[in-house]
Enzyme design. Structure first.
Site, PDB file in Angstrom:
ATOM      1  N   HIS A   5      -5.990 -15.284 -20.217  1.00 10.36           N
ATOM      2  CA  HIS A   5      -5.827 -16.742 -20.214  1.00 10.36           C
ATOM      3  C   HIS A   5      -5.859 -17.224 -18.764  1.00 10.36           C
ATOM      4  O   HIS A   5      -5.403 -16.504 -17.875  1.00 10.36           O
ATOM      5  CB  HIS A   5      -4.508 -17.137 -20.882  1.00 10.36           C
ATOM      6  CG  HIS A   5      -4.432 -18.617 -21.111  1.00 10.36           C
ATOM      7  ND1 HIS A   5      -4.046 -19.491 -20.125  1.00 10.36           N
ATOM      8  CD2 HIS A   5      -4.740 -19.372 -22.192  1.00 10.36           C
ATOM      9  CE1 HIS A   5      -4.113 -20.729 -20.599  1.00 10.36           C
ATOM     10  NE2 HIS A   5      -4.531 -20.680 -21.849  1.00 10.36           N
ATOM     11  N   GLU A  60     -12.569 -21.856 -21.840  1.00  8.69           N
ATOM     12  CA  GLU A  60     -11.682 -22.971 -21.483  1.00  8.69           C
ATOM     13  C   GLU A  60     -11.900 -23.360 -20.025  1.00  8.69           C
ATOM     14  O   GLU A  60     -11.490 -22.609 -19.131  1.00  8.69           O
ATOM     15  CB  GLU A  60     -10.206 -22.569 -21.613  1.00  8.69           C
ATOM     16  CG  GLU A  60      -9.740 -22.216 -22.993  1.00  8.69           C
ATOM     17  CD  GLU A  60      -8.203 -22.247 -23.098  1.00  8.69           C
ATOM     18  OE1 GLU A  60      -7.724 -22.631 -24.164  1.00  8.69           O
ATOM     19  OE2 GLU A  60      -7.498 -21.900 -22.134  1.00  8.69           O
ATOM     20  N   ILE A  91      -7.486 -28.176 -18.998  1.00 12.24           N
ATOM     21  CA  ILE A  91      -6.317 -27.690 -19.741  1.00 12.24           C
ATOM     22  C   ILE A  91      -5.141 -28.649 -19.564  1.00 12.24           C
ATOM     23  O   ILE A  91      -4.807 -29.034 -18.437  1.00 12.24           O
ATOM     24  CB  ILE A  91      -5.927 -26.258 -19.292  1.00 12.24           C
ATOM     25  CG1 ILE A  91      -7.003 -25.266 -19.742  1.00 12.24           C
ATOM     26  CG2 ILE A  91      -4.561 -25.861 -19.841  1.00 12.24           C
ATOM     27  CD1 ILE A  91      -6.762 -23.831 -19.284  1.00 12.24           C
ATOM     28  N   ALA A 134      -2.895 -26.019 -27.152  1.00 11.73           N
ATOM     29  CA  ALA A 134      -1.495 -25.803 -26.794  1.00 11.73           C
ATOM     30  C   ALA A 134      -0.733 -27.126 -26.839  1.00 11.73           C
ATOM     31  O   ALA A 134      -0.024 -27.413 -27.812  1.00 11.73           O
ATOM     32  CB  ALA A 134      -1.388 -25.146 -25.425  1.00 11.73           C
TER      33      ALA A 134
HETATM   34  O1  G3P Z   1      -4.686 -21.705 -24.494  1.00 11.13           O
HETATM   35  C1  G3P Z   1      -5.010 -23.016 -24.783  1.00 11.13           C
HETATM   36  C2  G3P Z   1      -4.778 -23.906 -23.653  1.00 11.13           C
HETATM   37  O2  G3P Z   1      -5.037 -23.367 -22.391  1.00 11.13           O
HETATM   38  C3  G3P Z   1      -5.320 -25.259 -23.822  1.00 11.13           C
HETATM   39  O3  G3P Z   1      -4.281 -26.071 -23.457  1.00 11.13           O
HETATM   40  O4  G3P Z   1      -2.830 -27.979 -23.627  1.00 11.13           O
HETATM   41  O5  G3P Z   1      -5.259 -28.300 -23.135  1.00 11.13           O
HETATM   42  O6  G3P Z   1      -4.530 -27.592 -25.406  1.00 11.13           O
HETATM   43  P1  G3P Z   1      -4.227 -27.578 -23.938  1.00 11.13           P
END
Ligand code: G3P
Length: 229
Positions: free
Chosen positions: A96, A144, A149, A205
Site C-alpha cells: 500500500h 492507486e 488518496i 477507505a
Molecule cells: O487503500 C485504499 C485507500 O488508499 C484509498 O483511500 O480514503 O481515498 O478511499 P481513500
C-alpha cells in the site's frame, strides 16, 4: 458472470478498532449477504483486530493491511505471513502506498503468501508499477495514484487514463489478474465509472471509515459495481 470486488481498507481510522470496528464489520457482512454472487466484500482491519474480526464474519473476507518480508524468528515487532494466517485472515494487502515495499520484497511476500495459502492484493502507484507487479501473478493488482488518496476526488473521474492504462498493461502481462482501482472513490458513480473503465472492483477507505452510516455507504458502492439486473 464476473464477481466484483469491494475492498475496504480500515487503515487506522478511529473506527478501525474495537467496538466501532465491529459495527463496520457487521455492516460489511450485511452488504456481502445482499450482494452474494455479484459483489465480494474484502475488509482489511489493523493487525490487532484480525483475530477477533475473523471469528465474527461469515461471508466477508478478511485481509491484513500489510505483512513483513520476514520469516518467523528473531524479528521483534514484525508480522510474518504465518501470523496473519494464524489470526484467521484469508489474505493481505501488499505495498500500500502508506506501507511500501521494494519490488524484490513484494515478490518475496507474494511468494510466501502463496506458499501458506493466503490471497495477495498488491497495490501500485502507477500503471507501469502495476505491470511490473503483475509479473508475480498476485490474486489482485490495485492501482492507486497516491495524490488522490483521501481527497474524495476519484481516480475514475480525475484520472480515467490511469485506470484504462493499468487494465491494459496488467492484462498484457498477466491476463488472469483482475485490476482494482482506488483513491478518492466515494460514490456510486465513482464505482460505476471504475467498472466501465475495465476495473474489477474498488479499494476504498475514508468514504466508509468516516461515514455516519457505513452500511449505506458500502451498499451504495456495491450498487455502483454490480452489473445491471
Ligand atoms: O487503500 C485504499 C485507500 O488508499 C484509498 O483511500 O480514503 O481515498 O478511499 P481513500
Amino acid at each position: 458472470r464476473d464477481v466484483y470486488i469491494l475492498a475496504v481498507n480500515f487503515k487506522v481510522y478511529p473506527s478501525a478498532f474495537g467496538r466501532r470496528a465491529l459495527e463496520v464489520v457487521k455492516a460489511a457482512e450485511r452488504v456481502a449477504r445482499e450482494f452474494e454472487g455479484t459483489v465480494s466484500v474484502i475488509i482489511a482491519p489493523p493487525h490487532t483486530e484480525i483475530a477477533r474480526i475473523s471469528s465474527s464474519v461469515e461471508r466477508v473476507i478478511v485481509y491484513a493491511q500489510h505483512v513483513d518480508p520476514v520469516e518467523p524468528g528473531a524479528h521483534t515487532g514484525s508480522v510474518p505471513v504465518e501470523a496473519v494466517k494464524e489470526a484467521g485472515a484469508r489474505g493481505s494487502l501488499v505495498n500500500h502506498s502508506e506501507r511500501k515495499l521494494r519490488l524484490d520484497e513484494i515478490e518475496r511476500v507474494v511468494e510466501r503468501l502463496k506458499v501458506v495459502g493466503l490471497e495477495q492484493l498488491v497495490c501500485a502507484d502507477t500503471p507501469r508499477a502495476a505491470a511490473a507487479i503483475a509479473v508475480f501473478e498476485p490474486t489482485y493488482v490495485a492501482v492507486e495514484p497516491p495524490e488522490l488518496i483521501g481527497t474524495g476526488i476519484a481516480v475514475s473521474r480525475a484520472k480515467p487514463e490511469v485506470v484504462t492504462k493499468a487494465v491494459e498493461s496488467v492484462t498484457r502481462v498477466s491476463p488472469n489478474v483482475p485490476v482494482l482501482v482506488g483513491a478518492g472513490i466515494v460514490s456510486r458513480e465513482d464505482a460505476r465509472r471504475s467498472v466501465e473503465l475495465g476495473a474489477r472492483g474498488v479499494l476504498v477507505a475514508s468514504a466508509v471509515m468516516k461515514a455516519a452510516d457505513p452500511y449505506a455507504k458500502m451498499r451504495e458502492l456495491a450498487e455502483g459495481l454490480a452489473p445491471r439486473r
